[in-house]
Scaffold this motif. Structure first.
Motif, PDB file in Angstrom:
ATOM      1  N   ILE A  26      23.486 -50.959  33.868  1.00  0.00           N
ATOM      2  CA  ILE A  26      22.454 -50.086  34.424  1.00  0.00           C
ATOM      3  C   ILE A  26      21.112 -50.808  34.302  1.00  0.00           C
ATOM      4  O   ILE A  26      21.000 -51.832  33.617  1.00  0.00           O
ATOM      5  N   ASP A  27      20.077 -50.276  34.962  1.00  0.00           N
ATOM      6  CA  ASP A  27      18.735 -50.847  34.841  1.00  0.00           C
ATOM      7  C   ASP A  27      18.170 -50.554  33.457  1.00  0.00           C
ATOM      8  O   ASP A  27      18.479 -49.527  32.856  1.00  0.00           O
ATOM      9  N   ARG A  28      17.294 -51.447  32.987  1.00  0.00           N
ATOM     10  CA  ARG A  28      16.658 -51.233  31.692  1.00  0.00           C
ATOM     11  C   ARG A  28      15.849 -49.947  31.710  1.00  0.00           C
ATOM     12  O   ARG A  28      15.819 -49.198  30.740  1.00  0.00           O
ATOM     13  N   SER A  29      15.212 -49.647  32.820  1.00  0.00           N
ATOM     14  CA  SER A  29      14.403 -48.420  32.908  1.00  0.00           C
ATOM     15  C   SER A  29      15.276 -47.175  32.746  1.00  0.00           C
ATOM     16  O   SER A  29      14.841 -46.190  32.133  1.00  0.00           O
ATOM     17  N   THR A  30      16.504 -47.218  33.247  1.00  0.00           N
ATOM     18  CA  THR A  30      17.418 -46.083  33.081  1.00  0.00           C
ATOM     19  C   THR A  30      17.735 -45.888  31.607  1.00  0.00           C
ATOM     20  O   THR A  30      17.690 -44.766  31.091  1.00  0.00           O
ATOM     21  N   TYR A  31      18.023 -47.008  30.910  1.00  0.00           N
ATOM     22  CA  TYR A  31      18.299 -46.890  29.481  1.00  0.00           C
ATOM     23  C   TYR A  31      17.049 -46.412  28.738  1.00  0.00           C
ATOM     24  O   TYR A  31      17.134 -45.593  27.826  1.00  0.00           O
ATOM     25  N   SER A  32      15.889 -46.888  29.143  1.00  0.00           N
ATOM     26  CA  SER A  32      14.642 -46.452  28.529  1.00  0.00           C
ATOM     27  C   SER A  32      14.470 -44.942  28.669  1.00  0.00           C
ATOM     28  O   SER A  32      14.005 -44.265  27.738  1.00  0.00           O
ATOM     29  N   TYR A  33      14.891 -44.394  29.797  1.00  0.00           N
ATOM     30  CA  TYR A  33      14.839 -42.941  30.003  1.00  0.00           C
ATOM     31  C   TYR A  33      15.760 -42.222  29.023  1.00  0.00           C
ATOM     32  O   TYR A  33      15.452 -41.132  28.563  1.00  0.00           O
ATOM     33  N   TYR A  34      16.898 -42.823  28.701  1.00  0.00           N
ATOM     34  CA  TYR A  34      17.802 -42.227  27.711  1.00  0.00           C
ATOM     35  C   TYR A  34      17.085 -42.092  26.374  1.00  0.00           C
ATOM     36  O   TYR A  34      17.154 -41.055  25.722  1.00  0.00           O
ATOM     37  N   GLY A  37      14.343 -39.502  26.310  1.00  0.00           N
ATOM     38  CA  GLY A  37      14.792 -38.129  26.492  1.00  0.00           C
ATOM     39  C   GLY A  37      14.575 -37.599  27.898  1.00  0.00           C
ATOM     40  O   GLY A  37      14.798 -36.415  28.156  1.00  0.00           O
ATOM     41  N   ARG A  38      14.141 -38.468  28.817  1.00  0.00           N
ATOM     42  CA  ARG A  38      13.916 -38.016  30.199  1.00  0.00           C
ATOM     43  C   ARG A  38      15.225 -37.750  30.931  1.00  0.00           C
ATOM     44  O   ARG A  38      15.292 -36.870  31.780  1.00  0.00           O
ATOM     45  N   THR A  39      16.263 -38.517  30.611  1.00  0.00           N
ATOM     46  CA  THR A  39      17.598 -38.292  31.167  1.00  0.00           C
ATOM     47  C   THR A  39      18.616 -38.519  30.062  1.00  0.00           C
ATOM     48  O   THR A  39      18.285 -39.057  29.003  1.00  0.00           O
ATOM     49  N   GLU A  40      19.851 -38.127  30.326  1.00  0.00           N
ATOM     50  CA  GLU A  40      20.919 -38.332  29.347  1.00  0.00           C
ATOM     51  C   GLU A  40      22.027 -39.153  29.971  1.00  0.00           C
ATOM     52  O   GLU A  40      22.300 -39.039  31.175  1.00  0.00           O
ATOM     53  N   PRO A  41      22.685 -39.984  29.158  1.00  0.00           N
ATOM     54  CA  PRO A  41      23.768 -40.818  29.685  1.00  0.00           C
ATOM     55  C   PRO A  41      24.987 -39.984  30.076  1.00  0.00           C
ATOM     56  O   PRO A  41      25.196 -38.891  29.548  1.00  0.00           O
ATOM     57  N   SER A  42      25.770 -40.540  30.989  1.00  0.00           N
ATOM     58  CA  SER A  42      27.028 -39.902  31.368  1.00  0.00           C
ATOM     59  C   SER A  42      28.001 -39.982  30.189  1.00  0.00           C
ATOM     60  O   SER A  42      27.780 -40.733  29.234  1.00  0.00           O
ATOM     61  N   ILE A  43      29.074 -39.233  30.271  1.00  0.00           N
ATOM     62  CA  ILE A  43      30.104 -39.279  29.223  1.00  0.00           C
ATOM     63  C   ILE A  43      30.644 -40.699  29.086  1.00  0.00           C
ATOM     64  O   ILE A  43      30.817 -41.196  27.962  1.00  0.00           O
ATOM     65  N   ASP A  44      30.896 -41.365  30.206  1.00  0.00           N
ATOM     66  CA  ASP A  44      31.401 -42.743  30.141  1.00  0.00           C
ATOM     67  C   ASP A  44      30.425 -43.661  29.430  1.00  0.00           C
ATOM     68  O   ASP A  44      30.827 -44.484  28.603  1.00  0.00           O
ATOM     69  N   ASN A  45      29.140 -43.512  29.736  1.00  0.00           N
ATOM     70  CA  ASN A  45      28.148 -44.356  29.059  1.00  0.00           C
ATOM     71  C   ASN A  45      28.000 -43.973  27.590  1.00  0.00           C
ATOM     72  O   ASN A  45      27.752 -44.841  26.748  1.00  0.00           O
ATOM     73  N   LEU A  46      28.157 -42.701  27.252  1.00  0.00           N
ATOM     74  CA  LEU A  46      28.150 -42.300  25.839  1.00  0.00           C
ATOM     75  C   LEU A  46      29.285 -42.982  25.087  1.00  0.00           C
ATOM     76  O   LEU A  46      29.104 -43.472  23.967  1.00  0.00           O
ATOM     77  N   LYS A  47      30.463 -43.024  25.703  1.00  0.00           N
ATOM     78  CA  LYS A  47      31.607 -43.697  25.076  1.00  0.00           C
ATOM     79  C   LYS A  47      31.309 -45.173  24.872  1.00  0.00           C
ATOM     80  O   LYS A  47      31.582 -45.734  23.804  1.00  0.00           O
TER      81      LYS A  47
END
Length: 129
Positions: A26-34, A37-47
């Motif tokens: 994923i993009d670094r900005s997407t992870y930064s959002y995780y 607290g702006r967004t949450e990871p999918s179940i697959d990404n949580l795993k």
């Protein structure tokens, strides 16, 4: 909260946001959002994150498992109580080395954890040997 846990575990593993994002594809900005607290990871990404950090999804989500005492020794619980009073029971009081030790402990099997706990209790109470 999940975002705080993600940051703590990433830092304990000495990983940058970019390195984690690359592992998740994923993009670094997407992870930064995780982490913000702006967004949450999918179940697959949580795993994937749990595997990457060497923890369970329960640890990431701060869900407590039912208490299961591995060592049923009243002397050891007295010892833990003494440690709580003298050393401090707050996770924030742990050194980086202690935090890494705990992370390593979590990777052990149940049998290995039991062996470690028994050895620790024996070392804490040498007169019982």
């Amino acid at each position: 909260m999940l975002n705080t846990k993600l940051r703590e575990f990433r830092e304990l593993c000495d990983l940058s946001q970019q390195q984690v994002a690359e592992q998740l594809n994923i993009d670094r900005s997407t992870y930064s959002y995780y982490e913000s607290g702006r967004t949450e990871p999918s179940i697959d990404n949580l795993k994937r994150l749990a595997r990457m950090f060497g923890v369970s999804m329960l640890d990431l989500l701060e869900i407590s498992e039912p208490s299961r005492s591995v060592v049923n020794d009243s002397a050891s619980s007295d010892e833990y109580q003494r440690l709580d009073e003298t050393v401090g029971a707050k996770v924030g009081d742990l050194t980086r080395q202690e935090q890494r030790l705990i992370m390593s402990f979590r990777l052990l099997t149940a049998s290995q954890r039991n062996d470690v706990l028994l050895a620790m209790c024996a070392n804490a109470n040498p007169e019982k040997k």
